[in-house]
Write a protein that holds these residues in place. Structure first.
Motif, PDB file in Angstrom:
ATOM      1  N   TYR A  92       0.871  -1.164   0.000  1.00  0.00           N
ATOM      2  CA  TYR A  92       0.000   0.000   0.000  1.00  0.00           C
ATOM      3  C   TYR A  92       0.917   1.225   0.000  1.00  0.00           C
ATOM      4  O   TYR A  92       1.907   1.261   0.735  1.00  0.00           O
ATOM      5  CB  TYR A  92      -0.899   0.006   1.226  1.00  0.00           C
ATOM      6  N   PHE A 147       1.392   5.605  -0.016  1.00  0.00           N
ATOM      7  CA  PHE A 147       0.767   6.840   0.445  1.00  0.00           C
ATOM      8  C   PHE A 147       1.693   8.025   0.174  1.00  0.00           C
ATOM      9  O   PHE A 147       2.916   7.891   0.148  1.00  0.00           O
ATOM     10  CB  PHE A 147       0.529   6.792   1.968  1.00  0.00           C
ATOM     11  N   ASN A 150       3.223   0.506   3.161  1.00  0.00           N
ATOM     12  CA  ASN A 150       2.752  -0.450   4.168  1.00  0.00           C
ATOM     13  C   ASN A 150       2.533  -1.781   3.484  1.00  0.00           C
ATOM     14  O   ASN A 150       1.933  -1.848   2.420  1.00  0.00           O
ATOM     15  CB  ASN A 150       1.460   0.053   4.792  1.00  0.00           C
ATOM     16  N   GLY A 187       0.575  -4.875   7.322  1.00  0.00           N
ATOM     17  CA  GLY A 187       0.473  -4.917   8.780  1.00  0.00           C
ATOM     18  C   GLY A 187       0.098  -3.552   9.316  1.00  0.00           C
ATOM     19  O   GLY A 187      -0.437  -2.706   8.607  1.00  0.00           O
ATOM     20  N   PHE A 188       0.385  -3.327  10.557  1.00  0.00           N
ATOM     21  CA  PHE A 188       0.033  -2.051  11.176  1.00  0.00           C
ATOM     22  C   PHE A 188       1.136  -1.002  11.018  1.00  0.00           C
ATOM     23  O   PHE A 188       0.919   0.168  11.284  1.00  0.00           O
ATOM     24  CB  PHE A 188      -0.257  -2.256  12.662  1.00  0.00           C
ATOM     25  N   LYS A 189       2.303  -1.443  10.597  1.00  0.00           N
ATOM     26  CA  LYS A 189       3.461  -0.560  10.548  1.00  0.00           C
ATOM     27  C   LYS A 189       3.604   0.064   9.169  1.00  0.00           C
ATOM     28  O   LYS A 189       3.731  -0.631   8.170  1.00  0.00           O
ATOM     29  CB  LYS A 189       4.723  -1.363  10.890  1.00  0.00           C
ATOM     30  N   THR A 190       3.576   1.390   9.118  1.00  0.00           N
ATOM     31  CA  THR A 190       3.800   2.125   7.875  1.00  0.00           C
ATOM     32  C   THR A 190       5.198   2.714   7.923  1.00  0.00           C
ATOM     33  O   THR A 190       5.600   3.288   8.939  1.00  0.00           O
ATOM     34  CB  THR A 190       2.744   3.226   7.713  1.00  0.00           C
ATOM     35  N   PHE A 217      -2.404   5.226  16.561  1.00  0.00           N
ATOM     36  CA  PHE A 217      -0.995   4.972  16.253  1.00  0.00           C
ATOM     37  C   PHE A 217      -0.130   6.012  16.948  1.00  0.00           C
ATOM     38  O   PHE A 217      -0.512   7.172  17.063  1.00  0.00           O
ATOM     39  CB  PHE A 217      -0.736   5.102  14.745  1.00  0.00           C
ATOM     40  N   TYR A 229       3.863   7.593  16.591  1.00  0.00           N
ATOM     41  CA  TYR A 229       5.064   7.680  15.763  1.00  0.00           C
ATOM     42  C   TYR A 229       6.084   8.591  16.445  1.00  0.00           C
ATOM     43  O   TYR A 229       5.725   9.495  17.190  1.00  0.00           O
ATOM     44  CB  TYR A 229       4.749   8.269  14.383  1.00  0.00           C
ATOM     45  N   PHE A 241       7.170   4.436  13.012  1.00  0.00           N
ATOM     46  CA  PHE A 241       6.108   3.753  13.748  1.00  0.00           C
ATOM     47  C   PHE A 241       6.621   3.280  15.105  1.00  0.00           C
ATOM     48  O   PHE A 241       7.706   2.709  15.222  1.00  0.00           O
ATOM     49  CB  PHE A 241       5.631   2.554  12.930  1.00  0.00           C
ATOM     50  N   ASP A 273       0.346  -4.073  18.232  1.00  0.00           N
ATOM     51  CA  ASP A 273       1.688  -4.054  17.654  1.00  0.00           C
ATOM     52  C   ASP A 273       2.506  -3.033  18.427  1.00  0.00           C
ATOM     53  O   ASP A 273       2.144  -1.857  18.459  1.00  0.00           O
ATOM     54  CB  ASP A 273       1.624  -3.692  16.163  1.00  0.00           C
ATOM     55  N   VAL A 280      -4.511  -0.233   8.526  1.00  0.00           N
ATOM     56  CA  VAL A 280      -3.996   0.931   7.811  1.00  0.00           C
ATOM     57  C   VAL A 280      -4.799   1.301   6.579  1.00  0.00           C
ATOM     58  O   VAL A 280      -4.452   2.252   5.888  1.00  0.00           O
ATOM     59  CB  VAL A 280      -2.526   0.723   7.411  1.00  0.00           C
TER      60      VAL A 280
END
Lengths: 112, 115
Positions: free
Chosen positions: A32, A34, A94, A97-100, B33, B35, B45, B56, B100
């Motif tokens: 993904y 952005f 991304n 997962g949740f981490k971008t 989230f 950061y 992140f 996470d 996301v």
């Protein structure tokens, strides 16, 4: 591991001229993608995103970006820059997962 | 409507002090989230919450960093025994859905300076 490269630390463009900000990513599959903008004193704002489908995506404020799988790129473009576009621009990826992962950013200066 | 708010906006801490940074997400937003953005860098992140569950925390740089969201709304990022390398802007973002694929709305950040 995922990574994002924005080759240009800063770019200066004349008002009214076209703009292209480069972004290359490293990821095993199609992630993904952005683009965010960060103006002084303001939070990050999403300009546009690519998940799947048409590789040319339209965003807010007249921006567009094109996903090119063969080049692992997702460059941001605008046909005519306005002075208010001066800001920091971040490309991000991304992998699901949740981490971008964000790039280091490109600072855009607009000259009159 | 109100966006994401963070407090304090600026925090100066002496090395070794503990700090607590607060994030008020947009009301009703499921995801939150955190950061860390060092000077001249993009955000990195730290951690992700879905309601009150921390799903996470892989980005937390050390066990000195701790985050919580006990009631699924307000979140606090705590840094114990601060060190100079903790100096950064800490950003919070919330989104209306899980993961996301939903747009993240960012707060203005808390600038932490450790002296």
């Amino acid at each position: 591991a995922q990574s994002v490269t924005q080759p240009d630390i800063h770019i200066t463009v004349s008002e009214g001229a076209s703009l292209e900000l480069r972004c290359n990513y490293s990821y095993g599959a199609t992630p993904y993608l952005f683009w965010y903008v960060q103006s002084p004193g303001q939070g990050l704002q999403l300009l546009l995103k690519y998940f799947s489908g048409d590789t040319l995506v339209q965003g807010i404020k007249g921006f567009e970006a094109e996903f090119k799988r063969s080049q692992s790129s997702f460059n941001l473009r605008k046909p005519s820059v306005h002075w208010s576009d001066a800001a920091e621009y971040f490309c991000a990826v991304n992998g699901g997962g949740f981490k971008t992962i964000f790039g280091a950013g490109t600072r855009l200066f607009v000259k009159a | 409507g109100a966006g994401v708010s963070q407090s304090p906006r600026y925090k100066v801490a002496k090395r070794g002090q503990d700090v607590a940074l607060r994030c008020d997400p947009i009301s009703g937003h499921v995801s939150l989230f955190w950061y860390q953005q060092a000077l001249g860098q993009g955000p990195e992140f730290l951690t992700y919450f879905q309601n009150e569950a921390q799903l996470d925390k892989s980005g937390l740089p050390s066990d000195r960093f701790f985050a919580e969201r006990p009631e699924g709304s307000v979140s606090t990022l705590k840094i114990q025994r601060t060190q100079q390398e903790d100096s950064a802007v800490y950003l919070c973002a919330s989104s209306s859905g899980q993961g996301v694929l939903y747009e993240q709305y960012f707060g203005p950040g808390t600038r932490l300076t450790v002296t």
